[in-house]
Design a protein around this motif. Structure first.
Motif, PDB file in Angstrom:
ATOM      1  N   ASN A  17       0.800  -1.229   0.000  1.00 19.41           N
ATOM      2  CA  ASN A  17       0.000   0.000   0.000  1.00 19.41           C
ATOM      3  C   ASN A  17       0.829   1.273   0.000  1.00 19.41           C
ATOM      4  N   LEU A  18       2.140   1.135  -0.117  1.00 13.45           N
ATOM      5  CA  LEU A  18       2.992   2.325  -0.127  1.00 13.45           C
ATOM      6  C   LEU A  18       3.177   2.775  -1.567  1.00 13.45           C
ATOM      7  N   VAL A  19       2.915   4.047  -1.850  1.00 12.73           N
ATOM      8  CA  VAL A  19       3.216   4.521  -3.195  1.00 12.73           C
ATOM      9  C   VAL A  19       4.377   5.506  -3.145  1.00 12.73           C
TER      10      VAL A  19
ATOM     11  N   THR B  87       7.410  11.199  12.080  1.00 10.58           N
ATOM     12  CA  THR B  87       5.990  10.878  12.167  1.00 10.58           C
ATOM     13  C   THR B  87       5.311  11.023  10.801  1.00 10.58           C
TER      14      THR B  87
ATOM     15  N   THR C  37       5.545   9.148   8.095  1.00 10.54           N
ATOM     16  CA  THR C  37       6.290   8.795   6.881  1.00 10.54           C
ATOM     17  C   THR C  37       5.901   7.421   6.338  1.00 10.54           C
ATOM     18  N   GLY C  38       5.080   6.682   7.065  1.00  6.59           N
ATOM     19  CA  GLY C  38       4.604   5.397   6.539  1.00  6.59           C
ATOM     20  C   GLY C  38       5.227   4.176   7.205  1.00  6.59           C
TER      21      GLY C  38
ATOM     22  N   ASP D 268       5.527  -0.863  17.669  1.00  3.11           N
ATOM     23  CA  ASP D 268       5.571   0.532  17.248  1.00  3.11           C
ATOM     24  C   ASP D 268       6.020   1.396  18.433  1.00  3.11           C
ATOM     25  N   GLU D 269       6.738   2.472  18.152  1.00  4.70           N
ATOM     26  CA  GLU D 269       7.245   3.381  19.197  1.00  4.70           C
ATOM     27  C   GLU D 269       8.041   2.619  20.246  1.00  4.70           C
TER      28      GLU D 269
ATOM     29  N   LEU E 265       1.421  10.939  -4.767  1.00  3.08           N
ATOM     30  CA  LEU E 265       0.704  10.689  -3.512  1.00  3.08           C
ATOM     31  C   LEU E 265      -0.619  11.438  -3.493  1.00  3.08           C
TER      32      LEU E 265
ATOM     33  N   LEU F   2      -4.095   9.647  -2.982  1.00  2.77           N
ATOM     34  CA  LEU F   2      -4.914   9.924  -1.803  1.00  2.77           C
ATOM     35  C   LEU F   2      -6.249  10.551  -2.199  1.00  2.77           C
TER      36      LEU F   2
ATOM     37  N   VAL G  12       3.420  12.337   5.133  1.00  4.82           N
ATOM     38  CA  VAL G  12       2.292  11.865   4.318  1.00  4.82           C
ATOM     39  C   VAL G  12       0.970  11.956   5.080  1.00  4.82           C
TER      40      VAL G  12
ATOM     41  N   GLU H 249      -2.249  13.625   3.650  1.00  2.82           N
ATOM     42  CA  GLU H 249      -3.499  12.873   3.545  1.00  2.82           C
ATOM     43  C   GLU H 249      -4.645  13.633   4.204  1.00  2.82           C
TER      44      GLU H 249
HETATM   45  N1  LIG Z   1       4.047   5.999   0.769  1.00  2.00           N
HETATM   46  C1  LIG Z   1       2.769   6.094   1.137  1.00  2.00           C
HETATM   47  N2  LIG Z   1       1.790   5.831   0.267  1.00  2.00           N
HETATM   48  C2  LIG Z   1       0.491   5.933   0.623  1.00  2.00           C
HETATM   49  N3  LIG Z   1       0.066   6.298   1.827  1.00  2.00           N
HETATM   50  C3  LIG Z   1       0.985   6.582   2.751  1.00  2.00           C
HETATM   51  C4  LIG Z   1       2.390   6.488   2.473  1.00  2.00           C
HETATM   52  N4  LIG Z   1       3.067   6.821   3.569  1.00  2.00           N
HETATM   53  C5  LIG Z   1       2.147   7.107   4.506  1.00  2.00           C
HETATM   54  N5  LIG Z   1       0.899   6.972   4.033  1.00  2.00           N
HETATM   55  C6  LIG Z   1      -0.356   7.251   4.760  1.00  2.00           C
HETATM   56  O1  LIG Z   1      -0.049   8.226   5.714  1.00  2.00           O
HETATM   57  C7  LIG Z   1      -0.593   7.915   6.987  1.00  2.00           C
HETATM   58  C8  LIG Z   1       0.528   7.748   8.012  1.00  2.00           C
HETATM   59  O2  LIG Z   1       1.250   6.553   7.749  1.00  2.00           O
HETATM   60  P1  LIG Z   1       1.770   5.602   8.926  1.00  2.00           P
HETATM   61  O3  LIG Z   1       0.730   5.493   9.993  1.00  2.00           O
HETATM   62  O4  LIG Z   1       2.260   4.347   8.319  1.00  2.00           O
HETATM   63  O5  LIG Z   1       2.976   6.523   9.434  1.00  2.00           O
HETATM   64  P2  LIG Z   1       3.971   6.318  10.676  1.00  2.00           P
HETATM   65  O6  LIG Z   1       5.332   6.506  10.143  1.00  2.00           O
HETATM   66  O7  LIG Z   1       3.642   5.048  11.359  1.00  2.00           O
HETATM   67  O8  LIG Z   1       3.629   7.577  11.570  1.00  2.00           O
HETATM   68  P3  LIG Z   1       3.731   7.762  13.196  1.00  2.00           P
HETATM   69  O9  LIG Z   1       5.172   7.722  13.542  1.00  2.00           O
HETATM   70  O10 LIG Z   1       3.117   9.089  13.403  1.00  2.00           O
HETATM   71  O11 LIG Z   1       2.941   6.639  13.769  1.00  2.00           O
HETATM   72  C9  LIG Z   1      -1.424   6.684   6.808  1.00  2.00           C
HETATM   73  O12 LIG Z   1      -2.765   7.059   6.617  1.00  2.00           O
HETATM   74  C10 LIG Z   1      -0.871   6.053   5.561  1.00  2.00           C
HETATM   75  O13 LIG Z   1      -1.881   5.370   4.881  1.00  2.00           O
END
Ligand SMILES: Nc1ncnc2c1ncn2[C@@H]1O[C@H](COP(=O)(O)OP(=O)(O)OP(=O)(O)O)[C@@H](O)[C@H]1O
Ligand SMILES: [Mg+2]
Length: 465
Positions: free
Chosen positions: A143-145, A174, A176-177, A243-244, A325, A329, A361, A365
């Protein structure tokens, strides 16, 4: 280091299994099964490059093994062993997708060669598949684009990690996916049929964190009226996403380190441990090495987790991903809200591309989701975007923050912001034409290219029409 070729050998004769173990001693990791049923279980849970199987066996026979292998992992190559005079079986096996067959009794060298050729073919197939993906211009992994070089590197690493069944440490700011990346690893791994158990270590109350992770015995503490397995046991056979991880209390870190090392958990208040087969994927927005140096994170745990680190780059360092993106989105939220919004106005796209996205991201979003909800037409306009995008971004942080920063850093930050805003305006004006833009700016084309690269901007993204 090249990873060994994983081979499964299935035969009801012990001496045949021994023979393969001997001829495949170098560069192979050999697993053996004495009957078809055992082989089917191994095929369901493991990931093999090559399977060598006898055809005639009591219980599940070689054809069943072949079917199971091809259903689970089509690129795994199968070599069948046939008894004397049963060439008909061999022909049938090849029709069903086997790569080769060995007629018993066979010469050990011929057997080794057949396995080596099958392994080579498997490798070539994998390479071809990843090349096809590249050529098809599929800018995504699960699901990462993303299509920037930075994200393509990340996809490559995630794909590698998925196939290796090792501990992975995801870093990055934070939004970044990181969580998407963890899910992508699980879904591309041989554990995909089992559970993915996400745990937010920062959200667990410190006095409950150990019983949540590792479980507890009945009466282990007040309120523990029944025995309960923890999240590690829940993830058995699958993946646990910690996580974290930087937020875990130090004494829990000590226990976690032991769990990963010993591959067993001890429930709180329980004397004997339970075996668990879990892949750990951890994530943090912190610099764990620095945390370890400062005594806030266990160094031994850091090294145990840091086997395969993958860092998700901040969005501002890959601005070329923003248009892709944004489109992705927009489609996602238009579908979810059943709204007829199909495009982005060029000026709106320019605003999105020039914003620095401190929330990465996730912030993008949120902006798109809100814009889709309030858009009055089928195209998103600048007025649908958060108003701060249209204002010049403050070049410097507010005074109290500013006062804590070293002078050099302040100058660099200010210069970065100004330089970026200038480049976006310049490239928009000249619609991505670097030659004309550099002439106007009074810098060499090469310097302009270098500057664009530094800011993750691509001239192509400013072309219109
Ligand atoms: N490369 C990507 N392509 C599509 N959607 C993305 C991408 N990167 C992040 N997102 C979207 O952005 C949002 C945040 O992503 P995610 O929760 O994975 O981030 P995280 O790094 O875990 O953040 P945090 O540290 O704040 O928890 C989600 O809704 C996710 O679907
Ligand atoms: Mg997260």
């Amino acid at each position: 280091m090249k990873s060994p070729v994983r081979v499964l050998v299935v035969d009801d004769k012990e001496n045949i299994l021994k023979l393969f173990e001997k001829i495949l001693a170098d560069g192979y990791e050999v697993t053996t099964a004495l009957d078809g049923a055992r082989a089917l279980a191994l095929v369901a849970s493991g990931d093999f490059d090559v399977v060598v199987t006898d055809i005639r066996m009591p219980g599940a026979g070689g054809f069943e093994v072949l079917d199971a292998v091809k259903a689970r992992s089509p690129s795994t190559e199968v070599v069948m062993m046939t008894g004397y005079g049963t060439v008909g079986d061999a022909v049938r096996a090849m029709k069903l997708g086997a790569y080769d067959y060995l007629e018993k009794p066979f010469d050990p060298d011929a057997a080794a060669l057949a396995v080596a050729r099958a392994a080579e073919r498997r490798r070539l197939r994998d390479e071809a598949a990843s090349l096809r993906r590249e050529l098809a211009g599929i800018h995504a992994f699960h699901n990462l684009v993303g299509k920037s070089g930075r994200m393509r590197d990340v996809f490559r690493l995630l794909e590698q990690a998925a196939g290796l069944d090792i501990t992975v440490l995801l870093g990055g700011e934070t939004g970044t996916g990181k969580e998407l990346a963890a899910r992508a690893i699980h879904h591309h791994s041989s554990r995909r049929a089992r559970r993915f158990v996400p745990v937010n270590c920062g959200a667990l109350p410190p006095d409950l964190v150990e019983s949540e992770l590792f479980g507890h015995a009945r009466g282990a503490f007040t309120g523990a009226t029944t025995a309960k397995g923890g999240l590690f046991e829940e993830a058995d056979g699958g993946t646990i996403f910690l996580d974290e991880i930087g937020e875990l209390p130090l004494q829990t870190q000590v226990k976690l380190n032991r769990v990963i090392q010993e591959r067993e958990v001890r429930r709180v208040g329980e004397a004997s441990p339970v075996k668990v087969d879990v892949r750990v994927v951890a994530a943090t927005h912190r610099d764990l090495k620095a945390e370890a140096a400062a005594g806030r994170f266990r160094e031994d745990l850091f090294y145990r987790l840091n086997v395969f680190p993958v860092r998700l780059p901040p969005l501002r360092e890959r601005a070329e991903d923003v248009p892709l993106l944004a489109a992705h989105l927009l489609a996602k939220h238009a579908r979810a809200m059943r709204r007829e919004v199909t495009g982005l106005d060029p000026e709106a796209l320019r605003l999105l591309t020039s914003w620095a996205w401190p929330g990465n991201v996730r912030e993008l979003e949120n902006a798109i989701e809100r814009a889709v909800a309030i858009a009055s037409g089928t195209v998103l306009l600048p007025r649908d975007l958060p108003p701060e995008l249209a204002l010049p971004a403050p070049v410097l942080p507010p005074g109290p923050v500013l006062a804590t920063m070293p002078y050099r850093e302040v100058l660099e930050q200010a210069q970065d912001r100004v330089s970026r805003e200038y480049l976006v305006a310049l490239l928009s004006e000249f619609q991505g034409n670097v030659t004309r833009a550099s002439a106007r700016a009074g810098v060499e084309r090469e310097s302009l290219h270098r500057l664009l690269k530094k800011h993750g901007l691509r001239s192509d993204d400013f072309k219109r029409g």
